[in-house]
Design an enzyme around this catalytic site. Structure first.
Site, PDB file in Angstrom:
ATOM      1  N   GLU C  71     -31.230  38.847  26.941  1.00  0.00           N
ATOM      2  CA  GLU C  71     -30.241  39.360  27.886  1.00  0.00           C
ATOM      3  C   GLU C  71     -30.857  40.076  29.076  1.00  0.00           C
ATOM      4  OE1 GLU C  71     -30.081  39.580  24.615  1.00  0.00           O
ATOM      5  OE2 GLU C  71     -28.322  38.366  24.161  1.00  0.00           O
ATOM      6  N   PHE C  97     -23.818  42.790  23.336  1.00  0.00           N
ATOM      7  CA  PHE C  97     -25.202  42.360  23.549  1.00  0.00           C
ATOM      8  C   PHE C  97     -25.686  42.708  24.947  1.00  0.00           C
ATOM      9  CE2 PHE C  97     -23.531  38.598  20.858  1.00  0.00           C
ATOM     10  CZ  PHE C  97     -23.395  39.436  19.766  1.00  0.00           C
ATOM     11  N   HIS C 140     -19.087  43.131  17.469  1.00  0.00           N
ATOM     12  CA  HIS C 140     -18.452  42.154  18.351  1.00  0.00           C
ATOM     13  C   HIS C 140     -17.111  42.700  18.837  1.00  0.00           C
ATOM     14  CE1 HIS C 140     -21.378  39.578  16.310  1.00  0.00           C
ATOM     15  NE2 HIS C 140     -21.183  38.654  17.222  1.00  0.00           N
TER      16      HIS C 140
HETATM   17  C1  LIG Z   1     -28.719  40.331  21.449  1.00  0.00           C
HETATM   18  C2  LIG Z   1     -27.858  39.219  20.984  1.00  0.00           C
HETATM   19  N1  LIG Z   1     -27.618  38.173  21.787  1.00  0.00           N
HETATM   20  C3  LIG Z   1     -26.807  37.164  21.397  1.00  0.00           C
HETATM   21  C4  LIG Z   1     -26.235  37.164  20.164  1.00  0.00           C
HETATM   22  C5  LIG Z   1     -25.280  36.030  19.748  1.00  0.00           C
HETATM   23  N2  LIG Z   1     -25.902  35.151  18.768  1.00  0.00           N
HETATM   24  C6  LIG Z   1     -25.684  35.335  17.449  1.00  0.00           C
HETATM   25  S1  LIG Z   1     -26.564  34.276  16.525  1.00  0.00           S
HETATM   26  C7  LIG Z   1     -27.232  33.530  17.880  1.00  0.00           C
HETATM   27  C8  LIG Z   1     -28.214  32.412  17.713  1.00  0.00           C
HETATM   28  C9  LIG Z   1     -29.450  32.847  17.014  1.00  0.00           C
HETATM   29  O1  LIG Z   1     -30.334  31.779  16.876  1.00  0.00           O
HETATM   30  P1  LIG Z   1     -31.632  31.869  15.960  1.00  0.00           P
HETATM   31  O2  LIG Z   1     -32.380  33.114  16.267  1.00  0.00           O
HETATM   32  O3  LIG Z   1     -32.378  30.608  16.134  1.00  0.00           O
HETATM   33  O4  LIG Z   1     -31.080  32.014  14.480  1.00  0.00           O
HETATM   34  P2  LIG Z   1     -30.221  30.983  13.641  1.00  0.00           P
HETATM   35  O5  LIG Z   1     -28.787  31.366  13.817  1.00  0.00           O
HETATM   36  O6  LIG Z   1     -30.516  29.619  14.165  1.00  0.00           O
HETATM   37  O7  LIG Z   1     -30.659  31.155  12.242  1.00  0.00           O
HETATM   38  C10 LIG Z   1     -26.750  34.121  19.045  1.00  0.00           C
HETATM   39  C11 LIG Z   1     -27.106  33.697  20.416  1.00  0.00           C
HETATM   40  C12 LIG Z   1     -26.505  38.275  19.346  1.00  0.00           C
HETATM   41  N3  LIG Z   1     -25.988  38.387  18.110  1.00  0.00           N
HETATM   42  N4  LIG Z   1     -27.325  39.263  19.765  1.00  0.00           N
END
Ligand SMILES: Cc1ncc(C[n+]2csc(CCOP(=O)(O)OP(=O)(O)O)c2C)c(N)n1
Ligand SMILES: Cc1ncc(C[n+]2csc(CCOP(=O)(O)OP(=O)(O)O)c2C)c(N)n1
Ligand SMILES: [Mg+2]
Ligand SMILES: [Mg+2]
Lengths: 338, 339, 338, 339
Positions: C71, C97, C140
């Site tokens: 971010e 976030f 959230h």
């Molecule tokens: C700081 C922040 N930015 C965005 C999000 C929204 N978000 C939740 S899960 C996710 C994807 C995460 O991907 P990854 O790290 O590859 O983990 P996976 O879900 O694939 O196991 C996002 C963008 C968040 N929770 N926190």
């Protein structure tokens, strides 16, 4: 342990605010090996204001950690340490550099206890020098209290006198929750005072009635407390009797002391260095407007910095941004004679 | 590297019992995952998030974790890891139902695992924000000179893009802290493919830039996972410093019940990946390898289903948190902002 | 161009807030190729609320950028784009976030014009869904306006109705300075309304008098505006006449509309979803206590969330945290009959 | 790698005139640096910060920069770089004296170089916060399809520890943006040595983890610097994507007038490093190589001193910003938070 008069007389020492921070940190490091200090240049350099000078020699690199330049992790790593039982004291070199750590302070430290329903806690102190009047320009002068004081889970203190620095820093280190400890850098060497010997604490959330008066209540904190006091003393000669309250703590704040004073003087002036809109003075005013409206004989006044992003480096700009004992006296006069 | 197919059982010194435990964990993950989605479809819970495709990786990693000693700093995808270090299906279900007995008191989303007694750190939904906490915890271990303990810190591939990830890994390396950074690379971050997350696709290669060992492994193979994580944890426990591990896996399900993955990836891609389903494959290997019979497997599945049913029923019967619980644990004691 | 009645009748369409954001972004992308969108999952996924669905097909990967999860750089890169002449619209997936981007918003975007004395500017929009009532749990659901509204150099809007969403989003995109655009996610699909056709703007900093009344002024924004209106309408039947103001903009705020209303009704209730201490209501109250104290017949009341870190995931906790039309009506009744 | 000593002139195709320009820039840097410290000692300005030890690196980099085309995203140590791309000594002095005509209107500390007409981005004191801006600027160049333009973005070694550095470099790499990240590695970050900033001491090695070329060079050699920066900028200008460069140099002075470096490093260390003083060395090389005579050098020094004196006098004579200037340029137009 709160300050007692006997402590005061025992073997009090005269110190400035830098010395008070330093002495308190030193005692904490000596008495509790859960206490460690981490931040930029806190080691051999002894912090840019020499607050931790020589600590690394006495306490070693494991307890006095020169971190990389990475504020989010300075606080974040301290949060992890705190969750696992240490009492970290994280330093942000200047308050202006606290922004990158905002997530760790607001999103993490302040919510650790809450989100784990009390299983984990975060006994963490974040110390940082703030404020202007030192030709610190746009990025070494900010006040940051209003960016944090809205946040439940956090405590914020901003002492103005050496004895309060010690008592509140001790209270912050002992506190089981995260405390943002704000040190006004202009007061660092300017303000001297008696500091009681031995370990004592001043309760977080208690203001200090510095000067009694009858015609007007003035609430302030940090550097401007000293100027407010100076102005109030000067007004005595004009026959204007001003009561001066040093907030000392910003979250929680001391409702009782403020209300009691306002109900007596029936007029309130709030003075702070930070800009006005949404500043700490807004909440103070709102609380009084909610709790003591009919005790007021005049509108609640806030004397604050103009709503511009920062004071400038040029002396003219800094001067225009900052208040002064004379400007504060003028505001007092105006309100007292309203 | 795409995820390889393991063709014969290479047990790397694991006992039959350990192998069966790995399998049981994988089955339980899948069953509990399904249950969450079921409950969501039934309208009983507003949200569920599954870990299908991560079972082998998490079962293997959990086996390398030493209960009562190590610290786990997990993320929301770590159902199997958290089960593996001791969380019970009942605890999982309390959190899915947001009931009062939940570790977080029903405050956090499900999948926000935490248990102080098990050494599972509490984390928020803010991605990467837990990585510095893991490093701080590792610092405490080193500070206290506690040889034989380490921190296992996981995150997804997408999470490595956050600045806090970089800062934390860097710090851990400077101080040679006892921490293993395990990235569960499932190739997706919600809808964002790895290619939009980083220019070169091998996360483990970042390790060299930090001066720490890095390694990639097949996260569809629980035994290889176990061996890699154990090696790294052992190094950490004995003062050898941190490691960056990258376990290759895949996210079979949509990101959560709020996501529709068919808007950004094809059914074919998922079907293709499913051919290497780590649970089915490990089952076949264990049977071929004589570790268990087909009947054993069936019995285990029934056992896992029974456990899940029991956990579901017991949790659902529990009361919600009370309205006044909202006010507890803001600080120690009762503090109001105006005192 | 401000909304005119002729626009209204021309070919207005009924939309919900999601559709209003989407349609406005779409028009901006069509009409100005300096406009680009960047954020997490804004591409093929079309944003988690489908606001940017299919945009990537029409406008391409260069204008609809699926960023890494980072971010600080989402905002920071957008700042650089804005300094060099684009009109970036950065999305933070959920307001919760935004903390990691605090430095880029407060330290950089808000100060770009000021610190370069006007040589560089930062025409940037940061959109983010905020607020509760959607079982979004601890991370959230937050309201973030009070963490930013103190910051000079930034503008903040928080529209509640689809027509305002469009008019204020257009104004934000056209604005030569950084605007934080807050979208209450509970209103996304819940709130529908007429949206005028064509390009129009609603000036940032202007509140909207939604309902006239004589006995009490209520100021709110976001989801709670709708509840306040519902409560006020219900109270009509009881013979209690409540005036309702939708702030729409949080920085700058509309002094005139509030003061005029308070001077008429002589009572003020501020209602917001965010917690109370240091919230936006504090500044509103303080402004009124400074400017219109003697017009008040009752203390200024703030009906806000309790000062706890967040609503919980459990329905009971969310329910306790959130207000409701009934609770708002009760507060209105109490103050009206003070 | 410690900084090497260049023994003979290898001009890499540079003309005599270019070589002399390099030297003139280095002399001017040093002279202006000295002036700042002098003015501080005289009590005329409260603060100064010097770049001694970075002269060769910055002169070389500036020569590779194309005025009127490229964008520079510098940091506070970049006096020579900013002079090299067109800032005048007078502008420098206006900022040191915080006079009204300063680009920043006397709002920022000195050393916060910025000039829209020269393509020098404005930056704050917050370390690494300018790196994403540089990346955003590079995105604009790519977005507009402007072949032949690139962004040169500098920072110190310590600044690479910030999360924003990581996020920005990663993004630039994913999009193959026309940007060169030039790290001026002077081995110190105020009092923090490189060894406390990262576990392995070679910053350029991080490039591989981002999938971009990385290179280290001798930043005491302006010609090698020029060649390396030019190569990277040319690659960026022609669509070849970003590069991570690490120029090795040394900070001869304390961090600023507020610092006392003898609290954390020894005089011997500094004296040892001074033996390779890049300005003296380059002077010797140019004379040996027949590019200029000893008299030329003396004349150049006199010229630089005259320039500095003139700039000092003219700037000092300028008025301070007016008090009411404090209120300008918060927004476009006059906005109060209460409208
Ligand atoms: C700081 C922040 N930015 C965005 C999000 C929204 N978000 C939740 S899960 C996710 C994807 C995460 O991907 P990854 O790290 O590859 O983990 P996976 O879900 O694939 O196991 C996002 C963008 C968040 N929770 N926190
Ligand atoms: C975010 C932030 N943290 C800390 C500082 C304080 N600070 C100013 S310069 C500096 C050292 C920077 O070192 P480096 O990046 O190596 O650059 P150098 O000064 O050596 O050229 C520090 C810590 C700052 N300005 N901003
Ligand atoms: Mg992933
Ligand atoms: Mg350096």
């Amino acid at each position: 342990m709160a300050v007692t008069t006997s402590d005061m007389t025992a073997s009090a020492q005269t110190m400035n605010n830098v010395e008070a921070v330093r002495a308190t940190l030193y005692d904490a490091l000596r008495s509790d090996d859960r206490v460690i200090i981490l931040g930029e240049d806190v080691g051999a350099r002894g912090n840019v204001f020499l607050i931790t000078k020589d600590f690394i020699d006495e306490f070693g690199e494991r307890r006095i950690i020169d971190t990389p330049i990475a504020e989010a992790s300075i606080v974040g790593i301290a949060v992890g340490m705190a969750m696992e039982g240490l009492r970290p004291i994280a330093e942000i070199q200047f308050a202006d550099f606290i922004y990158p750590a905002f997530n760790q302070i607001v999103g993490e430290a302040a919510k650790t206890r809450y989100r784990s329903n009390g299983e984990y806690t975060c006994p963490l102190v974040i110390r940082t020098p703030y404020g202007g009047g030192v030709r610190g320009a746009l990025s070494h002068s900010v006040s940051v209290e209003a960016l944090f004081y809205h946040v439940p889970g956090l405590k914020i203190v901003a002492p103005a006198f050496p004895a309060d620095v010690k008592g509140l820093l001790n209270a912050s280190i002992d506190d089981p929750d995260p405390v943002l400890f704000l040190e006004h850098k202009k007061t660092y060497r300017l303000i001297k005072g008696e500091v009681p010997a031995g370990h004592y604490t001043i309760p977080i959330g208690k203001a200090n009635l510095l000067k009694e008066g009858t015609q007007l209540s003035v609430v302030s904190y940090g550097l401007y407390v000293h100027w407010a006091l100076e102005a109030a003393n000067a007004l005595d000669a004009e026959g204007i009797s001003v009561e001066v309250i040093d907030l000392r703590s910003i979250r929680p704040m001391d409702r009782g002391t403020i209300l009691q004073s306002v109900e007596k003087t029936r007029k309130l002036l709030i003075v702070h260095e930070d800009n006005k809109f949404g500043g700490v003075g807004a909440e103070i005013s709102a609380m009084v407007a909610e709790e003591a409206l009919f005790h007021l004989d005049a509108p609640i006044r806030r004397l604050c910095a103009p709503d511009v992003p920062a004071m400038g480096y040029a002396e003219t700009l800094e001067h225009e941004y900052m208040s002064s004992p004379a400007k504060i006296a003028a505001a007092m006069r105006e309100l007292a004679t309203f | 590297m795409s995820v390889k197919t393991t063709t014969a059982l290479d047990r790397r010194g694991l006992s039959d019992d350990q192998l069966r435990r790995l399998f049981a964990n994988m089955l339980l993950q899948r069953q509990l995952d399904n249950r969450g989605f079921q409950l969501n479809r039934q309208g009983k819970v507003p949200f569920a998030l599954g870990s299908e495709g991560h079972e082998a990786l998490q079962a293997g990693a959990a086996l390398a974790f030493e209960r009562g000693k190590d610290v786990l700093a997990p993320y929301y995808r770590d159902l199997g890891l958290c089960l593996g270090v001791g969380l019970t299906p009942y605890e999982i279900m309390l959190s899915i139902f947001a009931r009062a007995g939940d570790h977080n008191g029903g405050r956090q989303f499900p999948n926000h695992y935490s248990s102080k007694s098990l050494g599972i750190l509490s984390f928020s939904s803010i991605l990467a924000a837990h990585i510095p906490h893991a490093v701080g915890a590792a610092y405490v271990i080193a500070y206290r000179g506690e040889v034989g303990r380490a921190v296992l810190c996981t995150c997804g591939d997408g999470t490595t893009s956050e600045g806090e990830w970089h800062e934390s890994v860097n710090f851990a390396s400077i101080h040679r802290l006892p921490v293993v950074f395990l990235v569960e690379n499932n190739l997706w971050a919600i809808s964002t493919p790895l290619s939009k997350q980083m220019a070169q696709p091998e996360i483990w290669k970042r390790a060299a830039g930090y001066g720490m060992p890095g390694k990639r492994f097949n996260g569809f193979d629980p035994i290889e996972t176990y061996a890699c994580v154990k090696e790294a944890l052992d190094r950490a426990r004995s003062g050898g410093g941190p490691t960056l591990l990258e376990g290759m896996c895949y996210r079979f399900l949509a990101h959560s019940t709020d996501d529709n993955d068919m808007t950004y990836r094809t059914k074919e891609e998922v079907v293709e990946r499913r051919k290497n389903d780590p649970v089915q494959r490990f089952e076949a290997l264990l049977i071929e390898g004589g570790v268990m019979t087909r009947d054993d497997a069936t019995a285990m599945k029934q056992e896992v289903l029974a456990q899940t049913n029991d956990a579901t029923d017991r949790a659902e019967a529990m009361p919600f948190p009370q309205a006044h619980d909202l006010y507890a644990n803001v600080y120690e004691g009762a503090w109001e902002p105006w005192q």
